[in-house]
Scaffold this motif. Structure first.
Motif, PDB file in Angstrom:
ATOM      1  N   SER A  26      10.515  64.954  38.490  1.00 49.71           N
ATOM      2  CA  SER A  26      11.085  64.019  39.442  1.00 49.71           C
ATOM      3  C   SER A  26      12.572  64.294  39.643  1.00 49.71           C
ATOM      4  O   SER A  26      13.274  64.763  38.744  1.00 49.71           O
ATOM      5  N   CYS A  27      13.064  63.997  40.846  1.00 46.28           N
ATOM      6  CA  CYS A  27      14.472  64.234  41.159  1.00 46.28           C
ATOM      7  C   CYS A  27      15.220  62.904  41.266  1.00 46.28           C
ATOM      8  O   CYS A  27      14.625  61.858  41.532  1.00 46.28           O
ATOM      9  N   VAL A  28      16.531  62.951  41.063  1.00 44.45           N
ATOM     10  CA  VAL A  28      17.375  61.774  41.218  1.00 44.45           C
ATOM     11  C   VAL A  28      18.242  61.893  42.468  1.00 44.45           C
ATOM     12  O   VAL A  28      18.834  60.900  42.905  1.00 44.45           O
ATOM     13  N   ASP A  29      18.339  63.074  43.029  1.00 43.03           N
ATOM     14  CA  ASP A  29      19.075  63.289  44.277  1.00 43.03           C
ATOM     15  C   ASP A  29      18.579  64.598  44.885  1.00 43.03           C
ATOM     16  O   ASP A  29      18.140  65.508  44.169  1.00 43.03           O
ATOM     17  N   ALA A  30      18.631  64.678  46.202  1.00 38.35           N
ATOM     18  CA  ALA A  30      18.165  65.880  46.894  1.00 38.35           C
ATOM     19  C   ALA A  30      18.757  65.887  48.289  1.00 38.35           C
ATOM     20  O   ALA A  30      19.272  64.878  48.774  1.00 38.35           O
ATOM     21  N   VAL A  64      17.597  70.877  36.215  1.00 40.40           N
ATOM     22  CA  VAL A  64      18.943  70.551  36.684  1.00 40.40           C
ATOM     23  C   VAL A  64      19.056  70.825  38.171  1.00 40.40           C
ATOM     24  O   VAL A  64      19.565  70.001  38.939  1.00 40.40           O
ATOM     25  N   ILE A  65      18.574  71.993  38.592  1.00 40.47           N
ATOM     26  CA  ILE A  65      18.565  72.376  40.004  1.00 40.47           C
ATOM     27  C   ILE A  65      17.198  72.968  40.328  1.00 40.47           C
ATOM     28  O   ILE A  65      16.659  73.756  39.552  1.00 40.47           O
ATOM     29  N   ARG A  83      20.660  69.256  29.347  1.00 45.60           N
ATOM     30  CA  ARG A  83      21.410  69.031  30.586  1.00 45.60           C
ATOM     31  C   ARG A  83      20.511  68.390  31.650  1.00 45.60           C
ATOM     32  O   ARG A  83      19.367  68.795  31.847  1.00 45.60           O
ATOM     33  N   ARG A  84      21.049  67.403  32.361  1.00 45.82           N
ATOM     34  CA  ARG A  84      20.344  66.734  33.449  1.00 45.82           C
ATOM     35  C   ARG A  84      21.228  66.711  34.697  1.00 45.82           C
ATOM     36  O   ARG A  84      22.416  66.420  34.608  1.00 45.82           O
ATOM     37  N   GLY A  85      20.642  67.022  35.820  1.00 46.90           N
ATOM     38  CA  GLY A  85      21.374  66.905  37.082  1.00 46.90           C
ATOM     39  C   GLY A  85      21.524  65.448  37.463  1.00 46.90           C
ATOM     40  O   GLY A  85      20.603  64.641  37.269  1.00 46.90           O
ATOM     41  N   GLU A  86      22.693  65.086  38.015  1.00 49.84           N
ATOM     42  CA  GLU A  86      22.946  63.681  38.324  1.00 49.84           C
ATOM     43  C   GLU A  86      23.198  63.420  39.805  1.00 49.84           C
ATOM     44  O   GLU A  86      22.551  62.584  40.409  1.00 49.84           O
ATOM     45  N   LYS A  87      24.169  64.107  40.399  1.00 46.45           N
ATOM     46  CA  LYS A  87      24.523  63.848  41.801  1.00 46.45           C
ATOM     47  C   LYS A  87      24.736  65.161  42.534  1.00 46.45           C
ATOM     48  O   LYS A  87      25.073  66.173  41.924  1.00 46.45           O
ATOM     49  N   LEU A  88      24.553  65.096  43.841  1.00 40.26           N
ATOM     50  CA  LEU A  88      24.667  66.285  44.690  1.00 40.26           C
ATOM     51  C   LEU A  88      25.493  65.943  45.923  1.00 40.26           C
ATOM     52  O   LEU A  88      25.279  64.909  46.551  1.00 40.26           O
TER      53      LEU A  88
END
Length: 512
Positions: free
Chosen positions: A261-265, A295-296, A364-369
């Motif tokens: 699942s993604c938090v931003d895209a 992460v990406i 590591r986790r991606g947060e904002k884009l």
């Protein structure tokens, strides 16, 4: 204080540096960013020390221009009055246009003008438990009108006028709408054409609505509003439980949850078709997502939902047949009913999405884009305090910053190397897009500063102190504002700074 001791190395790999630049830069593919090399960079501590010394010895010149103040009694309904209310509440949403700021929580939308030319406007949507609460917000700005788009936690899209009238309500997809993005992109360099859209992000799902479809719907609404204002009688139209009296917005939706699942895209732009489909006339998009598992991750999105001729016929014939049967059965077995049965919204089938690449690097986790205006660059923040600059066309990480926990990033355009005294007094129409340089504004709340870095590999240009509880904001995209249409009246991409405690809103100067 330097991030590392003098000469300390995180990982010894070849690092490419631009001539005459003492900043250590990074150029590697996503495949090279493995857990064993999650911080593949040799930092030059002398560079950071010199930058900090330069920041402390800055001349007494302000790089902020005050625009106004949003302080009013109505803000108390959103939690204002407590220190840090703007930054501490994760459910608080905001969007900016040229002269107005819209703030929202789960049930209330507040539109404020910082020049106090209009009283605050309150919008309180009537949302049922099935529709959820407000979870995303965005301005939709066209030449003739401005409206507010809201996303809900159960997958609904709502469009409101500035008079707090509900214009449109439509079910998009089951799930929590995380983000609404309005932007334009280049379609073809040869034909000099562009495409504008609204991107809707849900966990593991991304949807796209063409901007022209929204504009057509709003024009129908505007024409009917004008007919009422001239006294023409027309039957009162009411929104139904699924659609709307002004028509349904067609859209495409894709499943991008292959890597979690993604938090931003975001949809970054148009990409070439696959090798075996070079003669295809359909359009393909590239989508970049960030999340906890990957992460990406990047995907190629196809416009066509059907994968074969049989699938296309099946998708067209079956719904029509089912609708005809249902209508016929109602005519035969119609009976008296005390209340009509509410129709359940059905999700639209997914179009084809092909995975291109991904970066997994636990923990590591991606947060904002954040996307650049052209979509060719993306700034991604992660849970380890790093900021990755991604080339979205080559899918290559071209730069890395460390030590920026809880940071926010926005791209902006500045006049670098120009005469600041003359440019600061000039109007927008005196500058063209080619005069501006793309930069990245990084708000580091733990450091209490906003930094501006020149893209892609340039040095840090500014370090502006900011109060605790501040936010950096950016005016929403204006549909029909392509610089190719009127390059002499180009409006550069700006970054605003909102002080939550005082209500003061300022803009970062676009010239050094």
């Amino acid at each position: 204080m330097p991030l590392l001791a003098q000469g300390q190395k995180i990982h010894s790999i070849p690092v490419s540096c631009s001539p005459g630049d003492d900043t250590s830069l990074l150029s590697l593919s996503l495949a090279d960013l493995l857990p064993s090399a999650s911080a593949c960079l040799i930092l030059n501590s002398r560079h950071y020390a010199s930058n900090e010394g330069a920041a402390s010895k800055m001349p007494p010149r302000t790089y902020l221009r005050e625009l106004g103040c949003i302080a009013c009694e109505e803000l108390s309904q959103l939690g204002a009055g407590k220190e840090g209310w703007l930054s501490d509440d994760p459910s608080l949403l905001y969007a900016v246009e040229a002269h107005s700021l819209v703030l929202a929580n789960r049930s209330l939308v507040l539109i404020l003008r910082w020049d106090y030319s209009l009283n605050p406007i309150r919008i309180r949507p009537s949302l049922s438990p099935e529709e959820g609460h407000i979870s995303a917000i965005e301005w939709l700005i066209f030449e003739d009108f401005r409206v507010i788009a809201l996303g809900t936690s159960n997958g609904y899209l709502l469009i409101y006028s500035l008079e707090a009238d509900l214009i449109h309500k439509q079910f998009i997809h089951p799930g929590h709408i995380l983000r609404l993005r309005a932007r334009g992109m280049k379609v073809s360099l040869a034909q000099d054409t562009s495409s504008e859209d609204i991107c809707i992000v849900l966990p593991g799902v991304i949807a796209r609505i063409d901007g022209s479809e929204v504009q057509n719907l709003l024009q129908r609404w505007l024409q009917e509003s004008h007919s009422h204002s001239w006294g023409q009688k027309s039957p009162k139209k009411e929104l139904d439980d699924i659609g709307n009296s002004y028509g349904r917005l067609p859209y495409q939706v894709w499943n991008i949850s292959k890597y979690g699942s993604c938090v931003d895209a975001a949809i970054t732009g148009i990409v070439p078709p696959p090798l075996m489909e070079l003669q295809s006339r359909q359009r393909y998009y590239c989508a970049v997502a960030v999340g906890a598992d990957a992460v990406i991750s990047a995907f190629r999105l196809s416009e066509d939902r059907s994968r074969s001729l049989v699938g296309a016929l099946f998708s067209k014939v079956v719904p029509a047949t089912f609708s005809a049967i249902a209508s016929f059965s109602k005519m035969i077995w119609r009976s008296e009913q005390s209340s009509p049965v509410k129709r359940e919204p059905s999700p639209q089938s997914f179009a084809k999405a092909s995975a291109l690449t991904c970066l997994k690097d636990e923990p590591r986790r991606g947060e904002k884009l954040a996307l650049s205006p052209s979509g060719s660059l993306a700034a991604i923040t992660d849970s380890l305090g790093r900021i990755l600059l991604l080339d979205t066309q080559a899918l290559v990480v071209v730069r890395l910053w460390k030590g920026y926990r809880d940071a926010s990033c926005l791209f902006m355009e500045m006049l670098v190397g120009k005469d600041g005294s003359s440019s600061s007094n000039s109007a927008y129409h005196e500058q063209s897009k080619s005069d501006y340089c793309l930069c990245l504004a990084i708000h580091a709340p733990r450091k209490g500063i906003v930094e501006v870095w020149k893209m892609r590999l340039g040095p840090r240009l500014l370090a502006i102190p900011c109060p605790k509880g501040s936010k950096i904001l950016q005016p929403s995209y204006r549909f029909g504002s392509s610089p190719d249409i009127s390059p002499s009246s180009y409006i550069p991409l700006e970054v605003l700074l909102l002080n939550g405690d005082s209500g003061q809103i300022s803009v970062l100067n676009r010239s050094l």
